[in-house]
Design a protein around this motif. Sequence first.
Motif, PDB file in Angstrom:
ATOM      1  N   SER A 252      22.605 -54.509 -83.849  1.00  0.00           N
ATOM      2  CA  SER A 252      23.829 -54.216 -83.105  1.00  0.00           C
ATOM      3  C   SER A 252      24.469 -55.469 -82.520  1.00  0.00           C
ATOM      4  CB  SER A 252      23.541 -53.206 -81.985  1.00  0.00           C
ATOM      5  OG  SER A 252      22.571 -53.730 -81.101  1.00  0.00           O
ATOM      6  N   LYS A 253      23.727 -56.591 -82.454  1.00  0.00           N
ATOM      7  CA  LYS A 253      24.275 -57.814 -81.888  1.00  0.00           C
ATOM      8  C   LYS A 253      25.285 -58.476 -82.805  1.00  0.00           C
ATOM      9  CE  LYS A 253      20.136 -58.900 -79.153  1.00  0.00           C
ATOM     10  NZ  LYS A 253      19.082 -59.923 -78.910  1.00  0.00           N
ATOM     11  N   ILE A 254      25.206 -58.199 -84.102  1.00  0.00           N
ATOM     12  CA  ILE A 254      26.104 -58.821 -85.062  1.00  0.00           C
ATOM     13  C   ILE A 254      27.423 -58.067 -85.095  1.00  0.00           C
ATOM     14  CG2 ILE A 254      26.464 -59.340 -87.509  1.00  0.00           C
ATOM     15  CD1 ILE A 254      23.483 -59.724 -87.774  1.00  0.00           C
ATOM     16  N   SER A 255      28.511 -58.807 -85.018  1.00  0.00           N
ATOM     17  CA  SER A 255      29.841 -58.191 -85.110  1.00  0.00           C
ATOM     18  C   SER A 255      30.724 -59.045 -86.001  1.00  0.00           C
ATOM     19  CB  SER A 255      30.481 -58.051 -83.724  1.00  0.00           C
ATOM     20  OG  SER A 255      30.687 -59.323 -83.150  1.00  0.00           O
ATOM     21  N   CYS A 256      31.750 -58.421 -86.542  1.00  0.00           N
ATOM     22  CA  CYS A 256      32.647 -59.101 -87.462  1.00  0.00           C
ATOM     23  C   CYS A 256      34.079 -58.710 -87.126  1.00  0.00           C
ATOM     24  CB  CYS A 256      32.304 -58.713 -88.900  1.00  0.00           C
ATOM     25  SG  CYS A 256      33.370 -59.462 -90.134  1.00  0.00           S
TER      26      CYS A 256
ATOM     27  N   VAL B 217      21.033 -56.412 -92.271  1.00  0.00           N
ATOM     28  CA  VAL B 217      21.191 -56.091 -90.864  1.00  0.00           C
ATOM     29  C   VAL B 217      22.583 -55.563 -90.545  1.00  0.00           C
ATOM     30  CG1 VAL B 217      19.408 -57.679 -90.097  1.00  0.00           C
ATOM     31  CG2 VAL B 217      21.745 -58.509 -90.361  1.00  0.00           C
ATOM     32  N   LYS B 218      23.518 -55.678 -91.478  1.00  0.00           N
ATOM     33  CA  LYS B 218      24.863 -55.132 -91.258  1.00  0.00           C
ATOM     34  C   LYS B 218      25.540 -54.918 -92.605  1.00  0.00           C
ATOM     35  CE  LYS B 218      26.949 -54.268 -87.261  1.00  0.00           C
ATOM     36  NZ  LYS B 218      26.263 -53.626 -86.128  1.00  0.00           N
TER      37      LYS B 218
ATOM     38  N   ALA C 136      40.214 -63.480 -93.601  1.00  0.00           N
ATOM     39  CA  ALA C 136      39.296 -64.318 -92.825  1.00  0.00           C
ATOM     40  C   ALA C 136      38.629 -63.461 -91.759  1.00  0.00           C
ATOM     41  CB  ALA C 136      40.056 -65.465 -92.179  1.00  0.00           C
ATOM     42  N   TYR C 137      37.315 -63.550 -91.680  1.00  0.00           N
ATOM     43  CA  TYR C 137      36.528 -62.806 -90.688  1.00  0.00           C
ATOM     44  C   TYR C 137      35.648 -63.786 -89.917  1.00  0.00           C
ATOM     45  CZ  TYR C 137      37.523 -58.642 -93.564  1.00  0.00           C
ATOM     46  OH  TYR C 137      38.118 -57.639 -94.268  1.00  0.00           O
ATOM     47  N   ARG C 138      35.562 -63.553 -88.615  1.00  0.00           N
ATOM     48  CA  ARG C 138      34.655 -64.340 -87.788  1.00  0.00           C
ATOM     49  C   ARG C 138      33.434 -63.506 -87.456  1.00  0.00           C
ATOM     50  NH1 ARG C 138      38.060 -66.349 -84.246  1.00  0.00           N
ATOM     51  NH2 ARG C 138      38.288 -68.271 -85.457  1.00  0.00           N
ATOM     52  N   ILE C 139      32.250 -64.042 -87.776  1.00  0.00           N
ATOM     53  CA  ILE C 139      30.996 -63.338 -87.543  1.00  0.00           C
ATOM     54  C   ILE C 139      30.326 -63.899 -86.310  1.00  0.00           C
ATOM     55  CG2 ILE C 139      28.729 -62.756 -88.509  1.00  0.00           C
ATOM     56  CD1 ILE C 139      29.923 -63.139 -91.266  1.00  0.00           C
TER      57      ILE C 139
END
Length: 417
Positions: free
Chosen positions: A43-47, A375-376, A411-414
């Motif tokens: 759950s800590k990973i976001s995009c 994980v995601k 473009a995505y920021r992880i």
Amino acid sequence: MSRFVRIKSYPFIYIAWIFALFSLPYSCQSVPCNASNNSASNSKISCKEIWAYSAKQLRSHPVCMGNTVFLLKGNNVVALNMSNGKELWSRDLSSIIWNGTSYDHIFPRICYLSIKNGTNPQVLVSLSDKFSGYLIAFNPTSGKILWNYSSFASADAYASPRGQICSEPVVWRDRVIFRTYSGLTAVKLSDGKELWNVPFDASIRIPATPTSRPALDKKTIYFNSDFGLAYAFNPMNGSLIWRTITDGIDIKNSSGVRDVHITFSNCYPLVIDNRVLIADGLGNAYGLNKNNGAIVWKKKFNYIFRYFNIINKLYMLSDKGFYELNVNNGAVIHKYIFSDGFLSCKIIGKSVVLINMPRVTPGWQIFDIQRWAVVKTYNDFACTSISNSGKTIYLDGYIPSDETHTPRIRAYRISGL
């Protein structure tokens, strides 16, 4: 984006690729990972999407350098601001490449972007039409053309090393080296003047054309042909060091008239320690002795896309899974199998961003190498390739609900890795 395929030569590959690419569903929601595939949610990973760019006639993967994203769009090289996706400059290549000929009649068969970092950075663009290849160097800040090199084929394409540029250009010391339709060429990085060109052995009368990026070490350049041949050359003068024939090519008649069975692979070669890793179109992975080309080991997999060196460990991406292999003997140490397969991936820290094979489920996944688990998972874009700068990734693909299927770059920021 996959390499542009010469349609007349390989129509079945082109059609299969188009069919796969344009059969994707589309969803804008993140979905949980499939627990049956050894996935583990984090759950800590976001995009977060930070910008999108519509790119009709997109002809290359996005390539990152400094604060800029470069791409080929129609007849133009385009530079985008990495933070917001705005165009910084665009250069029309029509007068150099096609000399006024209608764009509809000369298709750029192969398009590459290559970057040289250092005190004098350059953007190297490689294009080919039906008979000729062009290598053009740009100043990445202003878009000014620094030099251009043209390679024209003779009447006998096998007798001349010039013609279409069939591999991604690579920089070795003071020179740029690339494979043409039937030979190897080196030009000066500073001004594009030709240093040497060497025709390949014409006794095997097939266009053994590597359409991938060669591998380099301090003294050797390695090519993996898409027809199952592997080569090692001296980058100083282009002399052949060794050549290895794999199971991907079967020369059945040794009397001089070749009956050749060929398979195709665009997997990049990779050098780790004393091994050169290559693949053929039959799904075989090979570990070669880098000094003499001898086959040390061979392992059967599905179609192999890429090898990766992560902290001097060997990883491999196929259309069915992601593997860690023993570089010395090819033994599988870990494997992750996904029913829909993968198309591409990018290493980010100790994680891997995997691009799903576009057959059933579009999207991409974040794979933790240490936990050996996804994980995601995101099903928000039908993408075909990935580039990155730090923890910002750049995907090119399209939205299937868009009837025009306009290519786009997102473009995505992880965060949270």
